[in-house]
Structures are given as structure tokens and as C-alpha cells.
Write a protein that holds these residues in place. Structure first.
Motif, PDB file in Angstrom:
ATOM      1  N   ALA A   1      11.978   3.932  37.387  1.00  3.84           N
ATOM      2  CA  ALA A   1      12.342   5.320  37.124  1.00  3.84           C
ATOM      3  C   ALA A   1      13.336   5.740  38.198  1.00  3.84           C
ATOM      4  CB  ALA A   1      11.114   6.220  37.158  1.00  3.84           C
TER       5      ALA A   1
ATOM      6  N   ILE B   1      10.917  13.948  41.115  1.00  5.49           N
ATOM      7  CA  ILE B   1       9.560  13.429  41.282  1.00  5.49           C
ATOM      8  C   ILE B   1       9.304  13.329  42.780  1.00  5.49           C
ATOM      9  CG2 ILE B   1       7.962  11.505  40.903  1.00  5.49           C
ATOM     10  CD1 ILE B   1       9.762  10.555  38.634  1.00  5.49           C
TER      11      ILE B   1
ATOM     12  N   GLU C   1      11.592  16.408  33.173  1.00  4.26           N
ATOM     13  CA  GLU C   1      12.459  15.230  33.111  1.00  4.26           C
ATOM     14  C   GLU C   1      11.926  14.116  34.014  1.00  4.26           C
ATOM     15  OE1 GLU C   1      15.428  12.806  31.735  1.00  4.26           O
ATOM     16  OE2 GLU C   1      14.819  14.747  30.963  1.00  4.26           O
ATOM     17  N   GLY C   2      11.424  14.473  35.180  1.00  2.13           N
ATOM     18  CA  GLY C   2      10.855  13.494  36.090  1.00  2.13           C
ATOM     19  C   GLY C   2       9.642  12.803  35.503  1.00  2.13           C
TER      20      GLY C   2
ATOM     21  N   ALA D   1       6.338  16.828  39.747  1.00  5.99           N
ATOM     22  CA  ALA D   1       7.567  16.496  39.028  1.00  5.99           C
ATOM     23  C   ALA D   1       7.913  17.588  38.040  1.00  5.99           C
ATOM     24  CB  ALA D   1       7.398  15.169  38.287  1.00  5.99           C
TER      25      ALA D   1
ATOM     26  N   TYR E   1      18.022  16.994  35.802  1.00  3.97           N
ATOM     27  CA  TYR E   1      17.773  15.946  36.789  1.00  3.97           C
ATOM     28  C   TYR E   1      16.274  15.674  36.897  1.00  3.97           C
ATOM     29  CZ  TYR E   1      22.567  16.826  38.196  1.00  3.97           C
ATOM     30  OH  TYR E   1      23.922  16.983  38.206  1.00  3.97           O
ATOM     31  N   PRO E   2      15.887  14.384  36.937  1.00  2.64           N
ATOM     32  CA  PRO E   2      14.470  14.055  37.075  1.00  2.64           C
ATOM     33  C   PRO E   2      14.016  14.174  38.534  1.00  2.64           C
ATOM     34  CG  PRO E   2      15.741  12.048  36.830  1.00  2.64           C
ATOM     35  CD  PRO E   2      16.705  13.193  36.707  1.00  2.64           C
TER      36      PRO E   2
ATOM     37  N   ALA F   1      15.001   8.679  40.084  1.00  6.00           N
ATOM     38  CA  ALA F   1      14.604  10.072  40.254  1.00  6.00           C
ATOM     39  C   ALA F   1      15.200  10.642  41.540  1.00  6.00           C
ATOM     40  CB  ALA F   1      13.082  10.168  40.292  1.00  6.00           C
TER      41      ALA F   1
END
Length: 100
Positions: A52, A11, A30-31, A27, A8-9, A54
Motif C-alpha cells: 500500500a 495511514i 482512501e488510506g 486512516a 491522497y491515502p 500511503a
């Protein structure tokens, strides 16, 4: 301490609290990747925004919108400053999910 899930991103962007403070971006890998892709998309496709998708530290999903501007007029409006006047629709950002 729990590690962030790598798939999972995540941020979190901390804005300035006073002049001359840095903006801090925290982050996971991935973020940073989705943020970098959004920046590249904004540069490559000038008529569209870079986006993005996130999650923040509370695992709440949100979007980071990146808009390429070339004039002071495009840069100067502050998003969300007067939500009732701007209705959360910053010029160029057309995301119905951001409506009040």
C-alpha cells in the motif's frame, strides 16, 4: 482544523509500546482502501507481498508491506530490530527504497 485531502491515502500505524496494547491504525477512506487492497493482494498472490502506497500525517510517502506467512519461522523475525545485521531487508520484502 484542516481536513485531509480525500484524493491522497493517509495511514498512520501506531505500534505497541508495551505488551497487550492494541496496534492502532488511523486512516482516511482512501488510506483504508489501499490498505485493504494490499491485504487482498497478499492473500490472492501468495508469492508476492501486498503493498500500500500511503502518506503519514506529515505528508511523507511510505509503503505498507503485507506478507502472508504460514510458519513460525517466517513470522518470528522482527523487521528492523538489528538494522546493521538485517540491513533492513526482511525476508520477502525486496524494496530497494528501504535500504539504508
Amino acid at each position: 482544523m484542516n481536513n485531509l485531502p480525500q484524493e491522497y491515502p493517509f495511514i498512520h500505524i501506531y505500534s505497541q509500546q508495551k505488551p497487550r496494547q492494541p496496534v492502532i491504525i488511523k486512516a482516511n477512506t482512501e488510506g483504508l482502501s489501499v490498505l485493504l487492497n494490499a491485504i487482498v493482494a497478499a492473500i490472492s498472490y501468495r508469492d508476492n507481498n501486498g503493498v500500500a502506497e500511503a502518506f503519514d500525517g506529515d505528508a511523507e510517502g511510505y509503503q505498507v508491506l503485507i506478507q502472508l506467512v504460514s510458519t513460525h519461522e517466517e513470522l518470528s523475525p522482527i523487521p528492523y530490530k538489528h538494522e546493521s545485521e538485517q540491513s533492513l531487508h526482511h525476508p520477502g520484502f525486496t524494496n530497494p527504497d528501504c535500504s539504508p
